[in-house]
Design an enzyme around this catalytic site. Structure first.
Site, PDB file in Angstrom:
ATOM      1  N   THR A  42       0.841  -1.201   0.000  1.00 24.70           N
ATOM      2  CA  THR A  42       0.000   0.000   0.000  1.00 24.70           C
ATOM      3  C   THR A  42       0.872   1.246   0.000  1.00 24.70           C
ATOM      4  OG1 THR A  42      -1.634  -1.204   1.316  1.00 24.70           O
ATOM      5  CG2 THR A  42      -1.806   1.198   1.304  1.00 24.70           C
ATOM      6  N   LYS A  52       2.077  11.708  -0.972  1.00 22.80           N
ATOM      7  CA  LYS A  52       2.968  12.843  -0.706  1.00 22.80           C
ATOM      8  C   LYS A  52       3.412  13.515  -2.006  1.00 22.80           C
ATOM      9  CE  LYS A  52       1.740  11.871   2.642  1.00 22.80           C
ATOM     10  NZ  LYS A  52       1.046  10.736   3.326  1.00 22.80           N
ATOM     11  N   TYR A 185      -6.713  11.539   8.691  1.00 27.41           N
ATOM     12  CA  TYR A 185      -5.562  12.146   8.006  1.00 27.41           C
ATOM     13  C   TYR A 185      -5.582  11.909   6.501  1.00 27.41           C
ATOM     14  CZ  TYR A 185      -2.581   7.942   7.393  1.00 27.41           C
ATOM     15  OH  TYR A 185      -2.058   6.751   6.975  1.00 27.41           O
ATOM     16  N   HIS A 443      20.605  27.857  14.571  1.00 27.33           N
ATOM     17  CA  HIS A 443      19.874  29.082  14.243  1.00 27.33           C
ATOM     18  C   HIS A 443      20.136  29.454  12.788  1.00 27.33           C
ATOM     19  CE1 HIS A 443      18.208  33.087  14.678  1.00 27.33           C
ATOM     20  NE2 HIS A 443      19.278  33.543  14.041  1.00 27.33           N
TER      21      HIS A 443
HETATM   22  P1  FAD Z   1       0.658  -3.183   3.063  1.00 30.88           P
HETATM   23  O1  FAD Z   1       1.515  -2.041   2.678  1.00 30.88           O
HETATM   24  O2  FAD Z   1      -0.805  -3.037   2.951  1.00 30.88           O
HETATM   25  O3  FAD Z   1       1.168  -4.412   2.192  1.00 30.88           O
HETATM   26  C1  FAD Z   1       0.558  -5.656   2.211  1.00 30.88           C
HETATM   27  C2  FAD Z   1       0.933  -6.375   0.940  1.00 30.88           C
HETATM   28  O4  FAD Z   1       0.556  -7.737   1.059  1.00 30.88           O
HETATM   29  C3  FAD Z   1       0.201  -5.856  -0.295  1.00 30.88           C
HETATM   30  O5  FAD Z   1       1.138  -5.547  -1.298  1.00 30.88           O
HETATM   31  C4  FAD Z   1      -0.711  -7.008  -0.725  1.00 30.88           C
HETATM   32  O6  FAD Z   1      -0.838  -7.105  -2.129  1.00 30.88           O
HETATM   33  C5  FAD Z   1       0.037  -8.201  -0.172  1.00 30.88           C
HETATM   34  N1  FAD Z   1      -0.818  -9.349   0.145  1.00 30.88           N
HETATM   35  C6  FAD Z   1      -1.872  -9.378   0.989  1.00 30.88           C
HETATM   36  N2  FAD Z   1      -2.378 -10.624   1.077  1.00 30.88           N
HETATM   37  C7  FAD Z   1      -1.626 -11.395   0.256  1.00 30.88           C
HETATM   38  C8  FAD Z   1      -1.659 -12.761  -0.080  1.00 30.88           C
HETATM   39  N3  FAD Z   1      -2.547 -13.584   0.455  1.00 30.88           N
HETATM   40  N4  FAD Z   1      -0.759 -13.223  -0.969  1.00 30.88           N
HETATM   41  C9  FAD Z   1       0.168 -12.390  -1.506  1.00 30.88           C
HETATM   42  N5  FAD Z   1       0.258 -11.087  -1.214  1.00 30.88           N
HETATM   43  C10 FAD Z   1      -0.635 -10.592  -0.344  1.00 30.88           C
HETATM   44  N6  FAD Z   1       1.632   5.436   6.580  1.00 30.88           N
HETATM   45  C11 FAD Z   1       2.629   6.194   7.049  1.00 30.88           C
HETATM   46  O7  FAD Z   1       3.385   5.758   7.918  1.00 30.88           O
HETATM   47  N7  FAD Z   1       2.825   7.462   6.561  1.00 30.88           N
HETATM   48  C12 FAD Z   1       2.036   8.000   5.615  1.00 30.88           C
HETATM   49  O8  FAD Z   1       2.241   9.143   5.196  1.00 30.88           O
HETATM   50  C13 FAD Z   1       0.971   7.215   5.108  1.00 30.88           C
HETATM   51  N8  FAD Z   1       0.152   7.700   4.151  1.00 30.88           N
HETATM   52  C14 FAD Z   1      -0.820   6.898   3.641  1.00 30.88           C
HETATM   53  C15 FAD Z   1      -1.636   7.425   2.651  1.00 30.88           C
HETATM   54  C16 FAD Z   1      -2.637   6.647   2.098  1.00 30.88           C
HETATM   55  C17 FAD Z   1      -3.498   7.234   0.998  1.00 30.88           C
HETATM   56  C18 FAD Z   1      -2.827   5.300   2.553  1.00 30.88           C
HETATM   57  C19 FAD Z   1      -3.889   4.440   1.965  1.00 30.88           C
HETATM   58  C20 FAD Z   1      -2.018   4.785   3.552  1.00 30.88           C
HETATM   59  C21 FAD Z   1      -1.011   5.581   4.118  1.00 30.88           C
HETATM   60  N9  FAD Z   1      -0.189   5.101   5.134  1.00 30.88           N
HETATM   61  C22 FAD Z   1       0.804   5.901   5.620  1.00 30.88           C
HETATM   62  C23 FAD Z   1      -0.351   3.753   5.723  1.00 30.88           C
HETATM   63  C24 FAD Z   1       0.678   2.778   5.154  1.00 30.88           C
HETATM   64  O9  FAD Z   1       0.499   2.679   3.760  1.00 30.88           O
HETATM   65  C25 FAD Z   1       0.516   1.405   5.817  1.00 30.88           C
HETATM   66  O10 FAD Z   1       0.631   1.560   7.222  1.00 30.88           O
HETATM   67  C26 FAD Z   1       1.594   0.439   5.370  1.00 30.88           C
HETATM   68  O11 FAD Z   1       1.576   0.261   3.967  1.00 30.88           O
HETATM   69  C27 FAD Z   1       1.401  -0.921   6.063  1.00 30.88           C
HETATM   70  O12 FAD Z   1       2.371  -1.832   5.624  1.00 30.88           O
HETATM   71  P2  FAD Z   1       2.092  -3.404   5.631  1.00 30.88           P
HETATM   72  O13 FAD Z   1       3.377  -4.034   5.188  1.00 30.88           O
HETATM   73  O14 FAD Z   1       1.528  -3.810   6.925  1.00 30.88           O
HETATM   74  O15 FAD Z   1       0.944  -3.664   4.563  1.00 30.88           O
HETATM   75  P1  FAD Z   2      26.540  40.637  16.388  1.00 30.22           P
HETATM   76  O1  FAD Z   2      25.256  40.053  15.974  1.00 30.22           O
HETATM   77  O2  FAD Z   2      27.535  41.050  15.362  1.00 30.22           O
HETATM   78  O3  FAD Z   2      26.195  41.886  17.314  1.00 30.22           O
HETATM   79  C1  FAD Z   2      27.166  42.759  17.841  1.00 30.22           C
HETATM   80  C2  FAD Z   2      26.470  44.104  18.127  1.00 30.22           C
HETATM   81  O4  FAD Z   2      27.324  44.886  18.927  1.00 30.22           O
HETATM   82  C3  FAD Z   2      26.192  44.923  16.861  1.00 30.22           C
HETATM   83  O5  FAD Z   2      24.812  45.299  16.868  1.00 30.22           O
HETATM   84  C4  FAD Z   2      27.135  46.111  16.959  1.00 30.22           C
HETATM   85  O6  FAD Z   2      26.595  47.309  16.433  1.00 30.22           O
HETATM   86  C5  FAD Z   2      27.264  46.237  18.457  1.00 30.22           C
HETATM   87  N1  FAD Z   2      28.497  46.861  18.864  1.00 30.22           N
HETATM   88  C6  FAD Z   2      29.769  46.514  18.529  1.00 30.22           C
HETATM   89  N2  FAD Z   2      30.630  47.305  19.121  1.00 30.22           N
HETATM   90  C7  FAD Z   2      29.911  48.182  19.885  1.00 30.22           C
HETATM   91  C8  FAD Z   2      30.261  49.228  20.768  1.00 30.22           C
HETATM   92  N3  FAD Z   2      31.503  49.550  21.008  1.00 30.22           N
HETATM   93  N4  FAD Z   2      29.291  49.903  21.393  1.00 30.22           N
HETATM   94  C9  FAD Z   2      27.988  49.589  21.167  1.00 30.22           C
HETATM   95  N5  FAD Z   2      27.632  48.609  20.353  1.00 30.22           N
HETATM   96  C10 FAD Z   2      28.570  47.905  19.727  1.00 30.22           C
HETATM   97  N6  FAD Z   2      24.687  32.543  12.171  1.00 30.22           N
HETATM   98  C11 FAD Z   2      23.971  31.449  12.330  1.00 30.22           C
HETATM   99  O7  FAD Z   2      23.990  30.800  13.387  1.00 30.22           O
HETATM  100  N7  FAD Z   2      23.173  30.961  11.323  1.00 30.22           N
HETATM  101  C12 FAD Z   2      23.080  31.606  10.138  1.00 30.22           C
HETATM  102  O8  FAD Z   2      22.335  31.141   9.249  1.00 30.22           O
HETATM  103  C13 FAD Z   2      23.830  32.774   9.940  1.00 30.22           C
HETATM  104  N8  FAD Z   2      23.777  33.438   8.781  1.00 30.22           N
HETATM  105  C14 FAD Z   2      24.511  34.593   8.636  1.00 30.22           C
HETATM  106  C15 FAD Z   2      24.425  35.282   7.422  1.00 30.22           C
HETATM  107  C16 FAD Z   2      25.151  36.447   7.241  1.00 30.22           C
HETATM  108  C17 FAD Z   2      25.040  37.198   5.920  1.00 30.22           C
HETATM  109  C18 FAD Z   2      25.953  36.949   8.283  1.00 30.22           C
HETATM  110  C19 FAD Z   2      26.717  38.249   8.112  1.00 30.22           C
HETATM  111  C20 FAD Z   2      26.055  36.285   9.480  1.00 30.22           C
HETATM  112  C21 FAD Z   2      25.325  35.090   9.680  1.00 30.22           C
HETATM  113  N9  FAD Z   2      25.368  34.359  10.865  1.00 30.22           N
HETATM  114  C22 FAD Z   2      24.635  33.239  11.016  1.00 30.22           C
HETATM  115  C23 FAD Z   2      26.228  34.781  11.962  1.00 30.22           C
HETATM  116  C24 FAD Z   2      25.445  35.500  13.038  1.00 30.22           C
HETATM  117  O9  FAD Z   2      24.806  36.639  12.499  1.00 30.22           O
HETATM  118  C25 FAD Z   2      26.418  35.893  14.125  1.00 30.22           C
HETATM  119  O10 FAD Z   2      27.088  34.740  14.559  1.00 30.22           O
HETATM  120  C26 FAD Z   2      25.731  36.522  15.282  1.00 30.22           C
HETATM  121  O11 FAD Z   2      25.042  37.657  14.880  1.00 30.22           O
HETATM  122  C27 FAD Z   2      26.752  36.842  16.340  1.00 30.22           C
HETATM  123  O12 FAD Z   2      26.097  37.462  17.382  1.00 30.22           O
HETATM  124  P2  FAD Z   2      26.877  38.492  18.325  1.00 30.22           P
HETATM  125  O13 FAD Z   2      25.910  38.896  19.340  1.00 30.22           O
HETATM  126  O14 FAD Z   2      28.164  37.877  18.776  1.00 30.22           O
HETATM  127  O15 FAD Z   2      27.332  39.692  17.387  1.00 30.22           O
END
Ligand code: FAD
Ligand code: FAD
Length: 464
Positions: A42, A52, A185, A443
């Site tokens: 399934t 999905k 769901y 972050h």
């Molecule tokens: P199944 O996947 O049902 O497989 C059983 C298999 O056994 C089948 O292929 C069948 O043909 C075969 N079979 C049965 N009897 C015999 C037989 N006598 N001889 C030979 N073959 C046989 N679960 C999630 O965790 N996340 C999700 O996002 C999610 N979304 C879902 C969305 C939909 C629309 C549906 C319908 C289900 C969703 N599920 C989801 C549930 C998930 O599909 C089931 O929990 C999962 O497939 C169960 O696995 P299973 O191995 O127990 O059985």
């Molecule tokens: P800052 O954030 O630099 O702050 C220092 C402050 O002190 C400033 O406001 C400044 O004006 C002030 N200051 C300095 N001297 C004085 C003074 N003498 N008097 C008064 N004020 C003063 N980090 C992540 O974890 N994830 C990310 O995705 C990420 N992306 C980034 C992307 C970019 C483009 C950049 C530039 C940085 C990124 N960073 C990221 C890094 C993150 O921004 C820094 O690590 C973080 O801001 C550091 O924090 P801080 O408090 O040490 O310094």
């Protein structure tokens, strides 16, 4: 045809069965797997993966439509066009890649694959109806992994315009109007996707709220989004059948009035039931747990040498539970000391926004007799969420009041599905609030809301 004799026979190649067979093969067990339809069950063919894919396509389409209307982000674009046939082809390509991959993995693990429907003759023998005739397989140990099928409404069986999730994933065009019966769901995920693809969607739910398995606080952002998408929800309402002349869906509303909703298609998603018939269960002596096969903490059934895993064994009917059971059972059969000791299984709804729940909600934790501390941290105070227009939602942590052991984590928000792993890890490792508070969360990420929710539960949040 010559009979096959093996150490292990797995029936069903869904996530439960194929994982069990791969692991058994890796451990050197002589293994045969029987699958009537396609590898991946399934989940890969008509469940998790194709749904999905369609949800992603719907999100992309809606995003483009949003730009066509002039967005605050400063991007404008022409009105997008949809070719659902092409979308379905793209989705089918993903399914094909994955199911072919499963076949390759089974081969690599030296698992023998038999295509056909298996039926028990006795506890150690099955007959498989293959394209080339009847194949008898004898095995020392059997794993039943037959999965589940959609529940049908007796007064409105599948067929014609009444469809299950399977047909909904392969339509050639979005229906003009779609009525979804059941706000679980699956119904909500697909209902939201079709609303984004342009269908006029109505959702009918017998209970008084959407996603009845989750609490109100958690589902509120989804209810708000449904409204914004123009999806009508009829709560406390019952589907009664098709309207006059087979047109539309007849419902009884919460105030006992009959109404016919416009519905070119009626999508029935009122749950799934274990597949326990048609494969000779009557030849075995299996105790049942309601509709499901009863298992113990090693997935053993009441019959020696017969194991059961996945949806056929009960809730939560999720692919990752089936896979974890499959892996465990293969190891048990190979002689490893394993038992089911999981603390939590994450449940994810790929609605808009997404919902994740791991462990207990605050109410459930209290109902179990715990004195709890609980707080949430809103994404409206999270920098990363703002940069991706995902301010609606939160992460909520619940812990024991005395020792701060985390009992549950829930989240609702854009893209929170990917946070489920860190919540599950926290639960599985027995984390306390201080462990999350003491972990540096990168972050800017949404995961900082998990850190902040833990700090807030401890009484000293920094960014709120
Ligand atoms: P199944 O996947 O049902 O497989 C059983 C298999 O056994 C089948 O292929 C069948 O043909 C075969 N079979 C049965 N009897 C015999 C037989 N006598 N001889 C030979 N073959 C046989 N679960 C999630 O965790 N996340 C999700 O996002 C999610 N979304 C879902 C969305 C939909 C629309 C549906 C319908 C289900 C969703 N599920 C989801 C549930 C998930 O599909 C089931 O929990 C999962 O497939 C169960 O696995 P299973 O191995 O127990 O059985
Ligand atoms: P800052 O954030 O630099 O702050 C220092 C402050 O002190 C400033 O406001 C400044 O004006 C002030 N200051 C300095 N001297 C004085 C003074 N003498 N008097 C008064 N004020 C003063 N980090 C992540 O974890 N994830 C990310 O995705 C990420 N992306 C980034 C992307 C970019 C483009 C950049 C530039 C940085 C990124 N960073 C990221 C890094 C993150 O921004 C820094 O690590 C973080 O801001 C550091 O924090 P801080 O408090 O040490 O310094």
């Amino acid at each position: 045809m010559q009979d096959i004799t093996s150490k292990l026979l797995v029936i069903g190649a869904g996530p439960g069965g194929y994982v069990a067979a791969i692991r058994a093969g890796q451990l050197g067990l002589d293994t045969v797997i029987v699958e009537a339809q396609y590898n991946g069950g399934t989940c890969l063919n008509v469940g998790c993966i194709p749904s999905k894919a369609m949800i992603h396509a719907a999100d992309e389409f809606e995003k483009a439509a949003h730009f066509a209307n002039g967005a605050a982000i400063g991007i404008s674009a022409a009105k997008p066009k949809l070719d659902l046939v092409k979308t379905v082809e793209w989705k089918d390509g993903i399914v094909k890649r994955l199911t072919t991959g499963v076949g390759g993995l089974l081969k690599k693990a030296k698992v023998k694959h038999v295509k056909g429907w298996a039926k028990f003759i006795d506890g150690k023998t099955v007959e498989v109806n293959t394209d080339d005739g009847a194949q008898i397989i004898r095995a020392e140990t059997v794993i039943i992994a037959t999965g589940s099928v959609p529940v049908e409404l007796p007064f409105m069986p599948f067929g014609g315009d009444v469809i299950s999730s399977t047909e909904a994933l392969s339509l050639s065009a979005p229906p003009k109007s779609l009525a979804v019966v059941g706000a679980g769901y699956i119904g909500l995920e697909l209902g939201i996707a079709f609303a984004k693809l342009g269908s006029k969607v109505a959702i009918v739910e017998a209970l008084d709220r959407i996603l009845p398995l989750y609490d109100n606080e958690l589902t509120r952002p989804v209810a708000k989004r449904l409204k914004a998408l123009g999806v009508e929800t009829y709560l406390g309402a019952k589907a009664k059948g098709l309207g006059k002349g087979g047109k539309g869906l007849l419902i009884e509303t919460a105030d006992d009035k009959e109404e016919t909703l416009a519905a070119d298609k009626v999508l029935v998603t009122v749950g799934r039931k274990p597949l326990t018939e048609g494969w000779g269960r009557e030849e075995l002596v299996l105790n049942m747990n309601g509709r499901h096969i009863k298992i113990d903490d090693q997935c053993r059934t009441s019959m020696a040498g017969v194991y059961a895993i996945g949806d056929v064994t009960g809730e939560p009917m999720l692919a990752h539970r089936a896979m974890a059971q499959g892996e465990m059972v293969a190891e048990i059969i190979a002689g490893h000391p394993r038992r089911w000791d999981k603390k939590a299984i994450a449940a994810v709804c790929f609605t808009d926004p997404e919902i994740v729940s791991v462990g207990l909600s605050p109410e459930e934790a209290k109902a179990e007799g715990n004195e709890v501390k609980t707080q949430l941290f809103p994404f409206s105070a999270n920098g990363r969420a703002m940069t991706m227009e995902g301010e609606d939602g939160f992460i909520r942590v619940t812990a024991r009041a005395d020792n701060h052991l985390i009992l549950g984590v829930q989240a609702v928000g854009k893209g929170v599905a990917e946070l489920s792993a860190s919540f599950a890890l926290a639960m599985e490792m027995g984390a306390r609030l201080e462990d999350i508070a003491g972990t540096i969360h990168a972050h800017p990420t949404q995961s900082e809301a998990f850190h902040e929710a833990s700090l807030r539960t401890l009484g000293h949040a920094l960014h709120i």
